[in-house]
Each structure stands twice: as structure tokens, then as C-alpha cells.
Design a protein around this motif. Sequence first.
Motif, PDB file in Angstrom:
ATOM      1  N   VAL A 105     -17.059  32.677  17.680  1.00 53.44           N
ATOM      2  CA  VAL A 105     -18.012  32.879  18.762  1.00 53.44           C
ATOM      3  C   VAL A 105     -18.889  31.638  18.828  1.00 53.44           C
ATOM      4  N   ILE A 106     -19.064  31.110  20.050  1.00 50.51           N
ATOM      5  CA  ILE A 106     -19.930  29.951  20.247  1.00 50.51           C
ATOM      6  C   ILE A 106     -21.040  30.310  21.229  1.00 50.51           C
ATOM      7  N   HIS A 107     -22.119  29.542  21.161  1.00 50.30           N
ATOM      8  CA  HIS A 107     -23.210  29.687  22.125  1.00 50.30           C
ATOM      9  C   HIS A 107     -23.451  28.319  22.745  1.00 50.30           C
ATOM     10  N   VAL A 108     -23.424  28.275  24.081  1.00 47.96           N
ATOM     11  CA  VAL A 108     -23.550  27.024  24.826  1.00 47.96           C
ATOM     12  C   VAL A 108     -24.884  27.001  25.562  1.00 47.96           C
ATOM     13  N   THR A 109     -25.638  25.899  25.376  1.00 39.04           N
ATOM     14  CA  THR A 109     -26.859  25.680  26.151  1.00 39.04           C
ATOM     15  C   THR A 109     -26.684  24.386  26.936  1.00 39.04           C
ATOM     16  N   ASP A 110     -27.689  24.010  27.709  1.00 38.48           N
ATOM     17  CA  ASP A 110     -27.617  22.771  28.487  1.00 38.48           C
ATOM     18  C   ASP A 110     -27.527  21.533  27.600  1.00 38.48           C
ATOM     19  N   SER A 111     -27.991  21.643  26.358  1.00 36.15           N
ATOM     20  CA  SER A 111     -28.027  20.454  25.499  1.00 36.15           C
ATOM     21  C   SER A 111     -27.110  20.518  24.283  1.00 36.15           C
ATOM     22  N   SER A 112     -26.579  21.704  23.952  1.00 30.64           N
ATOM     23  CA  SER A 112     -25.785  21.772  22.723  1.00 30.64           C
ATOM     24  C   SER A 112     -24.805  22.941  22.729  1.00 30.64           C
ATOM     25  N   VAL A 113     -23.968  22.920  21.711  1.00 30.46           N
ATOM     26  CA  VAL A 113     -23.042  24.020  21.429  1.00 30.46           C
ATOM     27  C   VAL A 113     -23.210  24.343  19.955  1.00 30.46           C
ATOM     28  N   ARG A 114     -23.312  25.631  19.628  1.00 29.44           N
ATOM     29  CA  ARG A 114     -23.395  26.002  18.215  1.00 29.44           C
ATOM     30  C   ARG A 114     -22.444  27.157  17.941  1.00 29.44           C
ATOM     31  N   ILE A 115     -22.025  27.237  16.698  1.00 29.82           N
ATOM     32  CA  ILE A 115     -21.132  28.305  16.267  1.00 29.82           C
ATOM     33  C   ILE A 115     -21.983  29.494  15.841  1.00 29.82           C
ATOM     34  N   VAL A 116     -21.748  30.642  16.457  1.00 35.43           N
ATOM     35  CA  VAL A 116     -22.454  31.870  16.108  1.00 35.43           C
ATOM     36  C   VAL A 116     -21.699  32.582  14.994  1.00 35.43           C
ATOM     37  N   THR A 117     -20.398  32.715  15.160  1.00 39.85           N
ATOM     38  CA  THR A 117     -19.528  33.333  14.158  1.00 39.85           C
ATOM     39  C   THR A 117     -18.343  32.406  13.935  1.00 39.85           C
ATOM     40  N   ALA A 118     -18.151  31.941  12.710  1.00 41.96           N
ATOM     41  CA  ALA A 118     -17.062  31.022  12.384  1.00 41.96           C
ATOM     42  C   ALA A 118     -15.736  31.766  12.266  1.00 41.96           C
ATOM     43  N   VAL A 119     -14.656  31.004  12.308  1.00 42.50           N
ATOM     44  CA  VAL A 119     -13.330  31.561  12.057  1.00 42.50           C
ATOM     45  C   VAL A 119     -13.311  32.063  10.622  1.00 42.50           C
ATOM     46  N   PRO A 120     -12.918  33.326  10.395  1.00 42.27           N
ATOM     47  CA  PRO A 120     -12.842  33.824   9.020  1.00 42.27           C
ATOM     48  C   PRO A 120     -11.873  32.982   8.189  1.00 42.27           C
ATOM     49  N   LYS A 121     -12.235  32.711   6.948  1.00 41.10           N
ATOM     50  CA  LYS A 121     -11.406  31.859   6.079  1.00 41.10           C
ATOM     51  C   LYS A 121     -10.020  32.455   5.831  1.00 41.10           C
ATOM     52  N   ARG A 122      -9.975  33.777   5.689  1.00 43.83           N
ATOM     53  CA  ARG A 122      -8.691  34.433   5.415  1.00 43.83           C
ATOM     54  C   ARG A 122      -7.791  34.355   6.656  1.00 43.83           C
ATOM     55  N   GLY A 123      -6.636  33.755   6.498  1.00 41.05           N
ATOM     56  CA  GLY A 123      -5.687  33.632   7.601  1.00 41.05           C
ATOM     57  C   GLY A 123      -5.995  32.519   8.576  1.00 41.05           C
ATOM     58  N   ALA A 124      -6.951  31.646   8.241  1.00 44.67           N
ATOM     59  CA  ALA A 124      -7.340  30.574   9.158  1.00 44.67           C
ATOM     60  C   ALA A 124      -6.298  29.457   9.176  1.00 44.67           C
ATOM     61  N   PHE A 125      -5.967  28.994  10.374  1.00 44.55           N
ATOM     62  CA  PHE A 125      -5.118  27.809  10.528  1.00 44.55           C
ATOM     63  C   PHE A 125      -5.913  26.661  11.142  1.00 44.55           C
ATOM     64  N   ILE A 126      -7.198  26.945  11.500  1.00 46.48           N
ATOM     65  CA  ILE A 126      -8.017  25.936  12.166  1.00 46.48           C
ATOM     66  C   ILE A 126      -9.458  26.023  11.652  1.00 46.48           C
ATOM     67  N   GLU A 127     -10.104  24.868  11.577  1.00 40.65           N
ATOM     68  CA  GLU A 127     -11.537  24.798  11.266  1.00 40.65           C
ATOM     69  C   GLU A 127     -12.254  24.330  12.522  1.00 40.65           C
ATOM     70  N   VAL A 128     -13.344  25.007  12.872  1.00 36.80           N
ATOM     71  CA  VAL A 128     -14.097  24.688  14.083  1.00 36.80           C
ATOM     72  C   VAL A 128     -15.435  24.079  13.690  1.00 36.80           C
ATOM     73  N   HIS A 129     -15.778  22.955  14.339  1.00 36.83           N
ATOM     74  CA  HIS A 129     -17.023  22.251  14.075  1.00 36.83           C
ATOM     75  C   HIS A 129     -17.714  21.958  15.406  1.00 36.83           C
ATOM     76  N   THR A 130     -19.027  21.780  15.361  1.00 36.69           N
ATOM     77  CA  THR A 130     -19.782  21.324  16.528  1.00 36.69           C
ATOM     78  C   THR A 130     -20.481  20.027  16.164  1.00 36.69           C
ATOM     79  N   ARG A 131     -20.852  19.279  17.191  1.00 29.96           N
ATOM     80  CA  ARG A 131     -21.570  18.020  16.981  1.00 29.96           C
ATOM     81  C   ARG A 131     -23.012  18.201  17.338  1.00 29.96           C
TER      82      ARG A 131
END
Length: 131
Positions: A105-131
Amino acid sequence: MFPRIDKGPIEYTLDVYRAFNPREKRECVRFHFHTVEEFNHFRYEITVEQRVAGKRIELTLKGLRARGMLLPASGSAEGMVDLFDLTGRYDVALIKPGPVTNECVIHVTDSSVRIVTAVPKRGAFIEVHTR
């Protein structure tokens, strides 16, 4: 042919950030995919199919294709999706062939993007990051 090196369960990284799309000449939210694996002979592009339905974003990784004129090069494969007019909270489904789905889950504002809920580690094939 070189054997594939097992680099663990994480196959991709995804950077999500605000950016400027020069073709559309406007701000967007960029989803920038990279493979963890680096390729020695050619540069590849990750083909990504996108679907936005309300507050749900589905990004389906369709595969790799050789980039450009097939000149020798090395590095990770990349793919980008720019989405416009996003604001607020979004459920993001990241899908790879199988089908295997990771969600965050991500939250988008006019100036940024942040991760609200990360991908659970179990069964993950991808890591999600924000700048």
C-alpha cells in the motif's frame, strides 16, 4: 552458456517516486523496476502491463525483451511505468508469471510517495522502495 546464479527469492526491486514525464510534459508517479540479476551480454527491458481501477493499481511483469539494436552491454534489466493524477492511498498488486502476486500500500501526495504497508517478506519476489 553460463549457469544461472541463485541470488535468493528477491528477483526485482521497485522504486516508486514523483517524477516529470517529458513526453506528457507533466508530473507523474514513476514505478521503476530493476532485476536483481545482472546480464552480461545484452541490456534487457522489463515489459510491464498496467491497470488502474479506482484505488487499486495492478502492475504485471510480462517478461524481458532485448533493448535497442542488440549491441553488447551488461547490467540489470529495467522497466518503467508512469501514472498520472494519483493522489491518496493505493493498493498496489505486483504480479509476475505464475501468477504470483505481491501486494503493498502506498500513499501519494503532491510532493512525495511513501509506503504505508510493505510487501510481506514471506513469499516476496520484489522489494519496494521510495525516494
